[in-house]
Design an enzyme around this catalytic site. Sequence first.
Site, PDB file in Angstrom:
ATOM      1  N   ASP A   1      10.879  -0.336   5.820  1.00 36.33           N
ATOM      2  CA  ASP A   1      11.192  -1.072   4.593  1.00 36.33           C
ATOM      3  C   ASP A   1      11.018  -0.131   3.413  1.00 36.33           C
ATOM      4  OD1 ASP A   1      12.015  -3.174   3.004  1.00 36.33           O
ATOM      5  OD2 ASP A   1      10.175  -4.345   3.203  1.00 36.33           O
ATOM      6  N   LYS A   2      11.530  -0.583   2.260  1.00 37.73           N
ATOM      7  CA  LYS A   2      11.288   0.117   1.005  1.00 37.73           C
ATOM      8  C   LYS A   2      10.853  -0.913  -0.017  1.00 37.73           C
ATOM      9  CE  LYS A   2      14.015   0.083  -2.164  1.00 37.73           C
ATOM     10  NZ  LYS A   2      14.325  -0.844  -3.345  1.00 37.73           N
ATOM     11  N   HIS A   3      10.168  -0.432  -1.041  1.00 36.60           N
ATOM     12  CA  HIS A   3       9.745  -1.326  -2.116  1.00 36.60           C
ATOM     13  C   HIS A   3       9.846  -0.581  -3.425  1.00 36.60           C
ATOM     14  CE1 HIS A   3       7.626  -4.617  -4.085  1.00 36.60           C
ATOM     15  NE2 HIS A   3       6.919  -3.698  -4.734  1.00 36.60           N
ATOM     16  N   SER A   4      10.384  -1.244  -4.427  1.00 37.57           N
ATOM     17  CA  SER A   4      10.469  -0.678  -5.767  1.00 37.57           C
ATOM     18  C   SER A   4       9.434  -1.342  -6.661  1.00 37.57           C
ATOM     19  CB  SER A   4      11.874  -0.908  -6.340  1.00 37.57           C
ATOM     20  OG  SER A   4      11.893  -0.627  -7.731  1.00 37.57           O
TER      21      SER A   4
ATOM     22  N   THR B   1      14.857  -9.261  -6.371  1.00 34.97           N
ATOM     23  CA  THR B   1      15.840  -9.281  -5.288  1.00 34.97           C
ATOM     24  C   THR B   1      16.142 -10.710  -4.841  1.00 34.97           C
ATOM     25  OG1 THR B   1      15.171  -7.082  -4.534  1.00 34.97           O
ATOM     26  CG2 THR B   1      16.277  -8.483  -2.928  1.00 34.97           C
TER      27      THR B   1
ATOM     28  N   ARG C   1      -5.057 -12.769 -11.631  1.00 36.11           N
ATOM     29  CA  ARG C   1      -4.849 -11.534 -12.404  1.00 36.11           C
ATOM     30  C   ARG C   1      -3.879 -11.764 -13.547  1.00 36.11           C
ATOM     31  NH1 ARG C   1      -2.289  -7.981  -8.389  1.00 36.11           N
ATOM     32  NH2 ARG C   1      -2.175  -6.475 -10.083  1.00 36.11           N
TER      33      ARG C   1
ATOM     34  N   SER D   1      -1.878  -5.547  -3.636  1.00 35.69           N
ATOM     35  CA  SER D   1      -0.918  -6.645  -3.731  1.00 35.69           C
ATOM     36  C   SER D   1       0.403  -6.272  -3.075  1.00 35.69           C
ATOM     37  CB  SER D   1      -0.693  -7.014  -5.197  1.00 35.69           C
ATOM     38  OG  SER D   1       0.238  -8.071  -5.314  1.00 35.69           O
TER      39      SER D   1
ATOM     40  N   LYS E   1       1.524  -7.465   1.370  1.00 34.41           N
ATOM     41  CA  LYS E   1       2.768  -8.159   1.752  1.00 34.41           C
ATOM     42  C   LYS E   1       3.625  -7.265   2.642  1.00 34.41           C
ATOM     43  CE  LYS E   1       3.883  -9.166  -2.597  1.00 34.41           C
ATOM     44  NZ  LYS E   1       2.732  -9.079  -3.504  1.00 34.41           N
ATOM     45  N   LYS E   2       3.767  -6.009   2.256  1.00 35.75           N
ATOM     46  CA  LYS E   2       4.650  -5.120   3.026  1.00 35.75           C
ATOM     47  C   LYS E   2       4.097  -4.847   4.429  1.00 35.75           C
ATOM     48  CE  LYS E   2       8.067  -4.753   0.373  1.00 35.75           C
ATOM     49  NZ  LYS E   2       9.391  -5.205   0.830  1.00 35.75           N
TER      50      LYS E   2
END
Length: 435
Positions: A81-84, A121, A169, A184, A188-189
Amino acid sequence: MAIPQEIIKRKRNGGVLNEAEIRQFVQGLTDDSFSDSQAAALAMAIYLNGMTVPETVALTLAMRDSGTVLQWPGLNGPVVDKHSTGGVGDKVTLMLAPMVAACGAFMPSIAGRGLGHTGGTVDKLEAIPGYSCTQPLTKIRQLLPELGCVIVGQSSELAPADRRLYGIRDVTATVESIPLITASILSKKLSEGLDALVMDVKVGNGAIMATAEDASALAHSIVNTATGAGVATRALITDMNQILGTTAGNALEVVETLDYLTGKYREPRLHQLTLELGANMLLLGKRYQDKAAAIAALEHSLSSGKAAEIFAKMVSALGGPADLLERPDNYLAQAPVVVPVLAPQTGKLVYTDTVGLGMAVVRLGGGRSHPAQQIDPAVGFSNIVAAGTEVSVGEPIAMVHAATSEAAAVAQAEYLAACQFGAAVSYPLLHQVIG
């Protein structure tokens, strides 16, 4: 077992929490044995005093383990996966998921909604009529082996402790803590059951991390923590000093995605970033051994039509129209008012406030100023001229898509307020690779 006050006091005084104390805190988030005020106090203590890498790893894993962790026995390829970290016009996940799937990897992407000036997304995908980002884990487990990619929203079964801590937060001025951001994102990832993760850490006047120092600190924290948790991870620090691609706004970004996948148009900067992220995902997942081969495979996924085909199947499987690629105008919302933003002078275009452009999309109705707000998928900007382009007075530099003429006029002014026209400023797309 320590009582909550003792754990709070240790971190308040600059001490290091052990794994048992961190797991007790996370358990307290899930069973309410930590009150909101106690959780807020510990979040502030972490914000002020930081955490060591082992502490951040322990927090991440405890938050991941507060819910279900997906497992993928029997897949014949890596789970990646990727995350921005968020920007304006970032629709890369929509393009990249079917591309890496076409290259033999599997991408179960748990995506988010827009936050502040950054687009989400999930919001982009929900601009497609019928597409449901709310799916049971059984559906995700069924579809990933069949399709190669599934993009959905966060399930209540995945990292539920993060949901409560983030809400605390958000109202206690502790969002910007790098250890808490790291935990955080990764809780999730890592609940996706990944073999490899690539982070796209944005930097610039359209990013949460505005400086290279802040972006590097977050990137190192994420790589060190994820690696410490047993997942091969790499971070790319990439430029967000202008909108990514030629659109910003949910339905408009879906159109750009479809144009990209079908070959109608691929904006060069967006294409370069997509290939960089995808190649690193395939390399870390050990699907390919060298970058040139990975890039060639990604290019072939586009030229062969395989990536577009996988995207169409995913849309249909998750409730969207089966013929979206062939007839997008039949399904995607279109704004009633479309007007140009005209350059007030001649010169090279520079974007000085990309956050402001993201907030202009929000004010048009394309994002939320409060959580329950409904999004207008049709609004935003298109035909965005890239930074560094020489423009003439009166030349269009973008098109505004709005619900009313009054809203369009405000957006035109906000767009121009985020621009300058003079000497070109050059920003490299890829600043740094970490991990």
